[in-house]
Design an enzyme around this catalytic site. Structure first.
Site, PDB file in Angstrom:
ATOM      1  N   TYR A  18     111.487  -8.432  10.105  1.00  0.00           N
ATOM      2  CA  TYR A  18     110.659  -8.143  11.277  1.00  0.00           C
ATOM      3  C   TYR A  18     109.411  -7.322  10.962  1.00  0.00           C
ATOM      4  O   TYR A  18     108.641  -7.018  11.873  1.00  0.00           O
ATOM      5  CB  TYR A  18     111.504  -7.432  12.340  1.00  0.00           C
ATOM      6  CG  TYR A  18     112.671  -8.275  12.781  1.00  0.00           C
ATOM      7  CD1 TYR A  18     112.482  -9.349  13.643  1.00  0.00           C
ATOM      8  CD2 TYR A  18     113.951  -8.032  12.307  1.00  0.00           C
ATOM      9  CE1 TYR A  18     113.548 -10.144  14.038  1.00  0.00           C
ATOM     10  CE2 TYR A  18     115.024  -8.820  12.698  1.00  0.00           C
ATOM     11  CZ  TYR A  18     114.811  -9.876  13.561  1.00  0.00           C
ATOM     12  OH  TYR A  18     115.861 -10.666  13.948  1.00  0.00           O
ATOM     13  N   HIS A  23     106.319  -7.490  17.818  1.00  0.00           N
ATOM     14  CA  HIS A  23     107.284  -6.598  18.468  1.00  0.00           C
ATOM     15  C   HIS A  23     107.359  -5.246  17.762  1.00  0.00           C
ATOM     16  O   HIS A  23     107.842  -4.273  18.341  1.00  0.00           O
ATOM     17  CB  HIS A  23     108.659  -7.267  18.456  1.00  0.00           C
ATOM     18  CG  HIS A  23     109.384  -7.250  19.761  1.00  0.00           C
ATOM     19  ND1 HIS A  23     108.822  -6.887  20.970  1.00  0.00           N
ATOM     20  CD2 HIS A  23     110.679  -7.576  20.058  1.00  0.00           C
ATOM     21  CE1 HIS A  23     109.720  -6.989  21.931  1.00  0.00           C
ATOM     22  NE2 HIS A  23     110.857  -7.401  21.408  1.00  0.00           N
ATOM     23  N   PHE A  65     118.402  -2.830  17.099  1.00  0.00           N
ATOM     24  CA  PHE A  65     117.416  -3.819  17.520  1.00  0.00           C
ATOM     25  C   PHE A  65     116.733  -3.322  18.788  1.00  0.00           C
ATOM     26  O   PHE A  65     117.239  -2.442  19.490  1.00  0.00           O
ATOM     27  CB  PHE A  65     118.058  -5.196  17.699  1.00  0.00           C
ATOM     28  CG  PHE A  65     118.314  -5.858  16.376  1.00  0.00           C
ATOM     29  CD1 PHE A  65     117.283  -6.488  15.694  1.00  0.00           C
ATOM     30  CD2 PHE A  65     119.561  -5.801  15.786  1.00  0.00           C
ATOM     31  CE1 PHE A  65     117.496  -7.054  14.452  1.00  0.00           C
ATOM     32  CE2 PHE A  65     119.794  -6.374  14.546  1.00  0.00           C
ATOM     33  CZ  PHE A  65     118.757  -6.998  13.877  1.00  0.00           C
ATOM     34  N   ASN A  67     116.323  -4.181  21.841  1.00  0.00           N
ATOM     35  CA  ASN A  67     117.006  -4.128  23.134  1.00  0.00           C
ATOM     36  C   ASN A  67     118.039  -3.012  23.229  1.00  0.00           C
ATOM     37  O   ASN A  67     118.574  -2.774  24.304  1.00  0.00           O
ATOM     38  CB  ASN A  67     117.684  -5.468  23.435  1.00  0.00           C
ATOM     39  CG  ASN A  67     116.681  -6.594  23.555  1.00  0.00           C
ATOM     40  OD1 ASN A  67     115.472  -6.386  23.528  1.00  0.00           O
ATOM     41  ND2 ASN A  67     117.173  -7.802  23.687  1.00  0.00           N
ATOM     42  N   ASN A 113     112.485  -5.045  27.349  1.00  0.00           N
ATOM     43  CA  ASN A 113     113.897  -4.702  27.163  1.00  0.00           C
ATOM     44  C   ASN A 113     114.121  -3.424  26.363  1.00  0.00           C
ATOM     45  O   ASN A 113     115.103  -2.715  26.590  1.00  0.00           O
ATOM     46  CB  ASN A 113     114.652  -5.872  26.541  1.00  0.00           C
ATOM     47  CG  ASN A 113     114.805  -7.011  27.518  1.00  0.00           C
ATOM     48  OD1 ASN A 113     114.926  -6.798  28.722  1.00  0.00           O
ATOM     49  ND2 ASN A 113     114.785  -8.231  27.022  1.00  0.00           N
TER      50      ASN A 113
END
EC number: 3.1.1.29
Length: 190
Positions: A18, A23, A65, A67, A113
């Site tokens: 990632y 994000h 993560f 969320n 989220n």
């Protein structure tokens, strides 16, 4: 009156997969601040995060993560006995194009989220944040691919400028408070 910033949280997803994704804009800003201050992130497995010490402030990256970011931030806030208003959060924002940042004193998750998780685990919406524009996906139904995708080569220059602007906004907020910083940085066109 604005609470002094005691903890800066950058939101993102952990792991090499990632790195440099949209994000992870919050992580990118935190990395710049850590480099500026010579701060090194160390794992805090008990509170599910990586932590670095800046000048009078903690830099925090959840190792959960996106969320589940609140699983880190809520316990960190309680462990250090911090007022939620002194926890400054940096996160990506699809409703703004790349190049735009906006400071906000408090508010709802707005569909994010990671912010929903923070609100749930901090027990309040009253924490300041910097929303880092990453733009909308090119096509319908491509939101997940968009936020988890890397910035395109033609976006790199604007990304670097925006990261610098976000870094400046955080530093200004630390010195002058979120209200004054918002009056300046929210007025700056993208």
């Amino acid at each position: 009156m604005d609470a002094p910033v005691k903890m800066i949280v950058g939101l993102g997803n952990p792991g090499r997969t990632y790195e440099d994704t949209r994000h992870n804009a919050g992580f990118m800003v935190l990395d710049r601040l850590a480099a500026r201050w010579g701060a090194v992130f160390k794992a805090d497995r008990q509170r599910k995060c990586e932590v670095a010490a800046g000048p009078g402030v903690l830099l925090v990256k959840p190792s959960t993560f996106m969320n589940e970011s609140g699983l880190c931030v809520g316990p960190m806030m309680r462990f250090f006995k911090l007022d939620p208003r002194s926890v400054f959060v940096i996160h990506d924002e699809v409703d703004f194009p790349l190049g735009v940042i906006k400071l906000r004193e408090k508010g709802s998750a707005g569909g994010h989220n990671g912010i929903k998780s923070l609100i749930a685990h901090m027990g309040t919406q009253e924490f300041p944040r910097l929303r880092f524009g990453i733009g909308q996906p090119r096509g319908k139904g491509e939101m997940i691919g968009h936020v988890l995708g890397k910035f395109r080569p033609e976006e790199r220059e604007l990304l670097d400028v925006t990261l610098g602007k976000a870094e400046d906004a955080v530093l200004y907020t630390m010195e002058h408070g979120i209200t004054r910083a918002g009056n300046i940085f929210n007025a700056v066109p993208g």
